[in-house]
Motif scaffolding. Structure first.
Motif, PDB file in Angstrom:
ATOM      1  N   ASP A  81       8.985  31.906  -8.216  1.00  0.00           N
ATOM      2  CA  ASP A  81       9.503  30.948  -9.533  1.00  0.00           C
ATOM      3  C   ASP A  81       8.156  30.828 -10.328  1.00  0.00           C
ATOM      4  OD1 ASP A  81      11.497  29.555 -10.882  1.00  0.00           O
ATOM      5  OD2 ASP A  81      10.882  27.465  -9.836  1.00  0.00           O
ATOM      6  N   ASN A  86      10.813  34.257 -15.045  1.00  0.00           N
ATOM      7  CA  ASN A  86      11.672  33.883 -15.990  1.00  0.00           C
ATOM      8  C   ASN A  86      11.897  35.156 -17.239  1.00  0.00           C
ATOM      9  OD1 ASN A  86      11.816  30.231 -15.546  1.00  0.00           O
ATOM     10  ND2 ASN A  86      12.413  31.896 -14.086  1.00  0.00           N
ATOM     11  N   ASP A  90      14.536  37.586 -18.098  1.00  0.00           N
ATOM     12  CA  ASP A  90      15.309  37.246 -19.326  1.00  0.00           C
ATOM     13  C   ASP A  90      14.539  37.945 -20.601  1.00  0.00           C
ATOM     14  OD1 ASP A  90      17.071  36.036 -21.218  1.00  0.00           O
ATOM     15  OD2 ASP A  90      16.731  33.954 -20.658  1.00  0.00           O
ATOM     16  N   VAL A  94       9.444  32.603 -22.831  1.00  0.00           N
ATOM     17  CA  VAL A  94       9.260  31.270 -22.085  1.00  0.00           C
ATOM     18  C   VAL A  94       7.857  30.572 -22.607  1.00  0.00           C
ATOM     19  CG1 VAL A  94       9.383  30.410 -19.757  1.00  0.00           C
ATOM     20  CG2 VAL A  94      10.491  32.273 -20.185  1.00  0.00           C
ATOM     21  N   ARG A 104      10.247  22.347 -15.296  1.00  0.00           N
ATOM     22  CA  ARG A 104      11.015  23.228 -14.901  1.00  0.00           C
ATOM     23  C   ARG A 104      10.591  24.084 -13.513  1.00  0.00           C
ATOM     24  NH1 ARG A 104      10.939  26.504 -20.399  1.00  0.00           N
ATOM     25  NH2 ARG A 104       8.881  25.427 -20.628  1.00  0.00           N
ATOM     26  N   TRP A 105       9.352  24.017 -13.260  1.00  0.00           N
ATOM     27  CA  TRP A 105       8.896  24.444 -12.076  1.00  0.00           C
ATOM     28  C   TRP A 105       8.037  23.820 -11.344  1.00  0.00           C
ATOM     29  CZ3 TRP A 105       7.658  26.470 -17.116  1.00  0.00           C
ATOM     30  CH2 TRP A 105       8.244  27.372 -17.374  1.00  0.00           C
TER      31      TRP A 105
END
Length: 240
Positions: A81, A86, A90, A94, A104-105
């Motif tokens: 993660d 990400n 995607d 980010v 978020r992480w």
């Protein structure tokens, strides 16, 4: 690269990198030049790295400017993660302006802040299959990536995408050229053995294959010997 945030200088740098690849330069060396250039080109960036993540394999770092960048990448790989993963998945950038204020992480944030001076992260998706790739830019100050810096980073990432496509194309061309050379060598060796031993093509190829296995040498290396000497290589006898 002479000056920071200079689009013209940035374009020249990528022209040089493309020329380097066109002249047979190595992909790994080009990626190293890429991350080195990112630290110079993007205001606020202290460290940079490139993540590659092939399907059903573990992600890994192909190039990095300092051990800190590689370490932050590895924290994300170990946890499964983080912003660079990400971004690899995607197509959207980010951005974490300040890890101390980003939920978020949580595991990544705690591990990164405990082990490194990294405070801000900006990651860009560069390519999809066969390798999902991301460019990771790290800062040691909160809010280091201003709107102008993000614009410059986005421009840099756009150039990097083109460079990566060029690198992959050059790599495929080199692999194809090598495969064609190997195929020609094997074909020539089969023809020589057919003529010398008055055997079929299948039998000649079997001779190449069994010799390769017996000598523990690659098939194309055995074929090259045949084309140079007209005979199958033999195992060297040791002297008593």
């Amino acid at each position: 690269m002479k000056g920071r945030s200079d689009p013209a200088e940035l374009a020249r740098e990528f022209v040089e990198l493309n020329q380097y690849l066109s002249s047979g330069g190595e992909r790994g060396a080009a990626l190293q030049r890429l991350v080195d250039a990112a630290v110079i080109a993007v205001p606020g960036c202290r460290w940079a790295a490139v993540t590659v993540w092939r399907e059903r394999r573990q992600p890994r770092t192909l190039a990095f400017t300092a051990e800190i960048a590689r370490a932050v990448d590895q924290i994300q790989y170990d946890l499964g993660d983080g912003p660079c993963l990400n971004a690899a998945l995607d197509d959207q950038p980010v951005h974490s302006p300040d890890l101390d204020d980003d939920d978020r992480w949580p595991q990544f944030r705690r591990a990164t802040r405990a082990a490194t001076p990294v405070r801000g992260v900006l990651s860009f998706h560069l390519s999809d299959g066969p390798d999902r790739t991301a460019l990771n830019l790290y800062s040691d100050e909160p809010a280091a990536y201003t709107p102008d810096a993000i614009t410059m980073a986005s421009l840099f990432a756009a150039h990097a995408r083109v460079l990566l496509l060029r690198a992959e194309s050059a790599e495929r061309a080199a692999q194809l050229s090598g495969a064609l050379t190997t195929s020609r060598q094997i074909g020539a060796a089969v023809g020589i053995l057919m003529n010398v031993h008055k055997i079929t093509a299948d039998r000649a190829f079997d001779l190449l294959r069994t010799t390769s296995q017996a000598l523990n040498r690659k098939l194309n290396a055995v074929a090259e010997d045949v084309t140079q000497t007209g005979a199958l290589p033999r195992k060297q006898q040791t002297q008593e």
